[in-house]
Design an enzyme around this catalytic site. Structure first.
Site, PDB file in Angstrom:
ATOM      1  CE  LYS A 183      45.012  40.871  38.218  1.00  0.00           C
ATOM      2  NZ  LYS A 183      46.424  41.822  39.355  1.00  0.00           N
TER       3      LYS A 183
HETATM    4  C1  LIG Z   1      46.842  40.735  40.724  1.00  0.00           C
HETATM    5  C2  LIG Z   1      48.802  41.006  40.738  1.00  0.00           C
HETATM    6  C3  LIG Z   1      48.702  39.448  41.540  1.00  0.00           C
HETATM    7  C4  LIG Z   1      47.978  38.054  42.116  1.00  0.00           C
HETATM    8  O1  LIG Z   1      46.763  38.294  41.567  1.00  0.00           O
HETATM    9  P1  LIG Z   1      45.663  36.906  42.305  1.00  0.00           P
HETATM   10  O2  LIG Z   1      45.193  35.800  41.381  1.00  0.00           O
HETATM   11  O3  LIG Z   1      45.034  37.761  43.127  1.00  0.00           O
HETATM   12  O4  LIG Z   1      46.891  36.211  43.377  1.00  0.00           O
HETATM   13  C5  LIG Z   1      49.829  39.259  41.509  1.00  0.00           C
HETATM   14  N1  LIG Z   1      51.210  40.114  40.715  1.00  0.00           N
HETATM   15  C6  LIG Z   1      50.532  41.503  39.761  1.00  0.00           C
HETATM   16  C7  LIG Z   1      51.826  42.299  39.237  1.00  0.00           C
HETATM   17  C8  LIG Z   1      49.576  41.739  39.914  1.00  0.00           C
HETATM   18  O5  LIG Z   1      48.653  42.719  39.637  1.00  0.00           O
END
Ligand SMILES: *Cc1c(COP(=O)(O)O)cnc(C)c1O
Length: 375
Positions: A183
């Site tokens: 992200k």
């Molecule tokens: C990356 C992501 C997650 C999971 O995030 P984590 O911090 O790795 O648990 C959940 N939902 C979406 C849409 C994502 O892109």
């Protein structure tokens, strides 16, 4: 041989390293003052009244469904077109994920697809800002609110995206954020739950720390700590002060990160505008994307199909990714019933996520554009 171009890279400076060093020197590395500071700074930035830092977005989604009191055995509408954590979350509270289809332009749930997936047992919907594309929340709330269906926003990808002039996530009862390096804003691993409900925030704060009545940080602050009680069965979903210190610096960088990603996205659009059969993801009319994932849909007029295009990019040392996954196609959900999901299947089969990171140079981006043009 040219240098490999990765699909994503985190953007750090010396400030993050200095912030971590300061926490180490302080001797308090677990959840403490930096986490509290990061929670209020992040919630303030996202125009949310309350922020609760947790270990990742998946645990934030779990806690969101617990504090929203989503009952065991009830139905929770989710897009199949999302990272698998969106679908897994309802199962952690014994609820049943019900797949809804998505909008072909944004890849997000719509009022129509949510309405079509409603059952008498629906208690919640998890909407996603897929790849940073803001979900059209108001229409979905107009379907859900009169029925008492809770709207949870999986804003994992959405930090820096806007919906009708406000940050995404601000319009839902409760939102979940990710600080994974895939992200924009990253703390290595990390997540946040934001909510408009004070009682939900208080309960999430307790649940992330074993259901304890007094936080470890509060006990440490006192020479004669009050006796703690365990009010309900909780979890260890804490973030550390080491992560929060990085998060505070990264939050300060977020506006620059978004501006740079939007600049690179515009350059892709300009460079690919006249290529038949390639459609770039774009801002919807009602908001702006942070372009966490910049994807193109490969249509029949393009000379290669998606797999052919990825292989072609690989020969140029360009690492792309298959577009967003579809949970209903995964072995983990092979036996899970679902209705027709034609848009989800078309997008998951025909989209490619192109490299886009803060430090990407014009020359690197030109290499990607050239590769797409001369296929
Ligand atoms: C990356 C992501 C997650 C999971 O995030 P984590 O911090 O790795 O648990 C959940 N939902 C979406 C849409 C994502 O892109």
């Amino acid at each position: 041989m040219s240098e490999r171009i990765n699909v994503m890279k985190p953007w750090f400076g010396d400030e993050e390293a200095a912030a971590v060093a300061e926490v180490v020197r302080s001797g308090w590395v677990a959840q403490g003052p930096r986490v509290a500071e990061f929670e209020s700074a992040f919630a303030g930035h996202m125009q949310a009244p309350h922020g609760v830092a947790v270990s990742n977005c998946t645990t934030a989604l779990h806690l969101a469904l617990v504090v929203a009191e989503v009952p065991t055995g009830s139905d929770v509408i989710v897009p199949s077109f999302s990272f698998i954590a969106t679908t897994n979350a309802p199962t952690y509270v014994g609820a049943n994920p019900v797949f809804a289809d998505v909008d072909p332009d944004t890849g997000n749930l719509t009022a129509q697809t949510v309405e079509a997936a409603l059952t008498p047992s629906t208690t919640a919907v998890i909407v996603v800002d897929q790849g940073g594309e803001p979900v059209d929340l108001d229409g979905i709330r107009a379907v859900c609110d009169p029925r008492g269906v809770v709207v949870v926003e999986d804003a994992a990808c959405g930090a820096g995206s806007t919906y009708k002039g406000r940050p995404v996530g601000a319009g839902a009862d409760v939102s979940a954020w990710s600080f994974h390096p895939r992200k924009l804003l990253t703390t290595g691993e990390g997540g946040m739950l934001t909510t408009v409900h004070e009682e939900w925030a208080q309960r999430a704060r307790r649940l992330r720390e074993h259901g304890m009545s007094v936080s470890a940080a509060a006990r440490h602050a006192s020479t004669l700590p009050p006796a703690e009680e365990y009010l309900e069965r909780g979890f260890n979903y804490r973030m550390t002060d080491l992560q929060a210190a990085v998060g505070l610096v990264q939050l300060g960088r977020l506006p620059q990160m978004v501006a740079r990603r939007r600049e690179l996205a515009s350059a892709y659009v300009a460079g690919l505008a006249d290529v038949a059969g390639l459609r770039c993801v774009a801002d919807p009319a009602y908001g702006t994307s942070n372009f966490q994932s910049f994807w193109v849909e490969v249509g029949p007029e393009y000379p290669l199909d998606r797999e052919g295009l990825m292989a072609h990019l690989a020969t140029r040392d360009i690492s792309a990714r298959r577009g967003i996954m579809a949970a209903h196609r995964q072995p983990a959900y092979a036996a899970h019933p679902h209705g027709p999901l034609p848009v989800t299947e078309r997008l998951t089969d025909n989209t490619v996520i192109l490299p886009l990171f803060h430090q990407m140079t014009e020359a690197e981006q030109a290499r990607v554009v050239d590769a797409l043009r001369d296929a």
